[in-house]
Design an enzyme around this catalytic site. Structure first.
Site, mmCIF file in Angstrom:
data_model
loop_
_atom_site.group_PDB
_atom_site.id
_atom_site.type_symbol
_atom_site.label_atom_id
_atom_site.label_comp_id
_atom_site.label_asym_id
_atom_site.label_seq_id
_atom_site.Cartn_x
_atom_site.Cartn_y
_atom_site.Cartn_z
ATOM 1 C CG ASP A 157 -2.090 -0.968 1.049
ATOM 2 O OD1 ASP A 157 -2.493 -1.216 -0.104
ATOM 3 O OD2 ASP A 157 -2.594 -1.487 2.067
ATOM 4 N N GLY A 158 2.035 1.168 0.670
ATOM 5 C CA GLY A 158 2.957 2.306 0.694
ATOM 6 C C GLY A 158 3.421 2.652 -0.723
ATOM 7 C CB ALA A 171 -4.350 11.224 23.161
ATOM 8 C CG ASN A 186 -4.471 5.732 3.255
ATOM 9 O OD1 ASN A 186 -5.425 5.218 2.690
ATOM 10 N ND2 ASN A 186 -3.377 5.068 3.577
ATOM 11 C CD GLU A 187 -3.649 8.452 6.995
ATOM 12 O OE1 GLU A 187 -2.620 8.620 6.306
ATOM 13 O OE2 GLU A 187 -4.134 7.333 7.200
ATOM 14 N NE ARG A 191 -3.717 21.545 26.621
ATOM 15 C CZ ARG A 191 -3.047 22.559 27.095
ATOM 16 N NH1 ARG A 191 -3.627 23.717 27.226
ATOM 17 N NH2 ARG A 191 -1.805 22.416 27.472
ATOM 18 C CG ASP A 231 -1.179 12.965 21.971
ATOM 19 O OD1 ASP A 231 -0.996 13.838 22.837
ATOM 20 O OD2 ASP A 231 -0.829 11.774 22.110
#
Ligand code: NAD
Length: 269
Positions: free
Chosen positions: A45-46, A185, A122-123, A148, A150
């Site tokens: 996929d990379g 997070a 993808n993103e 607020r 990660d």
């Protein structure tokens, strides 16, 4: 028809590339690494993401297909054993096209410099090298929350099975024109509050992230990450461009999800 082959670069992928290239040339196809009509990636996929970004400037005229030389990929879904069959299918063109939505990311600097525009298959992930990111999140021009934590991951439907899934995001069928925002997070207490759930935005809704304190971010687009300083805003929405896949056999999205994450045993189990 003009084609190109992008290899992962290892011995096995290079060998498959050489075989495919030789046969396709013998079938009368033309090798063109400037403006190919078909881009074949050989690797994982990379490698497929690499091939997509290499030809992102000519998405209208280029269709993609992936052969995997490792384990089954989401985009690289042809096995090395099927290469002969694939070569014959390609030589028989025209082929069927399936289109999936993409994510558009526009990064605007505080002043002076020009804005930068990217497309992700993808993103995109927005993080910082140290501490937490703090930004106002606007949806469709209205304040939604102050985030607020990660960072945030904004994914396409076909990318919903990638990093987004690891963050607890939902899997979206790529026939749905949407993007998904997933928290990394987030801090939630009496002072800071975020929605906590992944958000799915339709194609006519834009999400704008406005930094509150820190203006420097690590922003990734698929497999590459760069540091952006002096950021005024980051705008995300469904792109007007789409990625085109060359389809030579049915391999429905939910089959791929099942084979990758549940079981590759066709009888259940
Ligand atoms: P990579 O090429 O080594 O890929 C990492 C894994 O993600 C591989 O197993 C690959 O098959 C899988 N993957 C990639 N796209 C996918 C998709 N759309 N659906 C399901 N699985 C997918 O890593 P890289 O080159 O550094 O990054 C490429 C992509 O890998 C990123 O866009 C990211 O989404 C994904 N990734 C995921 C995780 C995770 O799930 N925790 C971690 C790192 C990277």
């Amino acid at each position: 028809m003009k084609f190109v082959i992008v290899s992962k670069g290892d011995e096995r992928s290079n060998k498959i590339k050489a075989t495919m290239k030789q046969y396709l040339l013998e079938f009368g196809l033309e090798y063109d690494d400037e403006k190919p009509e078909l881009c074949i990636s050989v690797g994982g996929d990379g490698t497929f993401l690499e091939a997509f970004h290499r030809y992102v400037h000519c998405l209208k005229s280029t269709a993609f297909i992936g052969v995997h030389t490792g384990h089954l990929g989401f985009y690289a879904d042809w096995t090395p054993n099927e290469v002969e069959k694939l070569i014959i299918e390609i030589a028989k063109t025209p082929f069927q096209i399936v289109e999936y939505p993409l994510l558009e990311v526009i990064i605007r600097p505080q002043s002076g410099e020009k804005e930068e525009r990217f497309l992700a298959l993808n993103e995109s992930m927005i993080k910082t090298s140290e501490g937490s990111v703090v930004f106002d999140v606007e949806i469709k021009g209205e304040h939604f929350e102050t985030f607020r934590g990660d960072g945030l991951c904004i994914s396409t439907p076909s990318g919903s099975t990638a990093y987004n899934k690891a963050l607890g995001g939902g899997i979206i069928h790529p026939s749905i024109e949407a993007i998904q925002l997933t928290e990394m997070a987030s801090i939630n207490n009496r002072v800071f509050r975020t929605i906590g759930s992944p958000l799915i935005l339709p194609s006519h809704h834009t999400c704008l992230l406005k930094p509150m304190v820190e203006k420097s971010f690590l922003i990734s687009i698929d497999h590459f990450t760069a540091n952006f300083n002096n950021v005024k805003s980051i705008q995300c929405r469904v792109a007007k461009e789409r990625v085109r896949f060359a389809r030579f056999r049915p391999f429905p999205f939910w089959h791929r999800v099942r084979e990758s994450f549940v079981s590759d045993d066709k009888h259940g189990g």
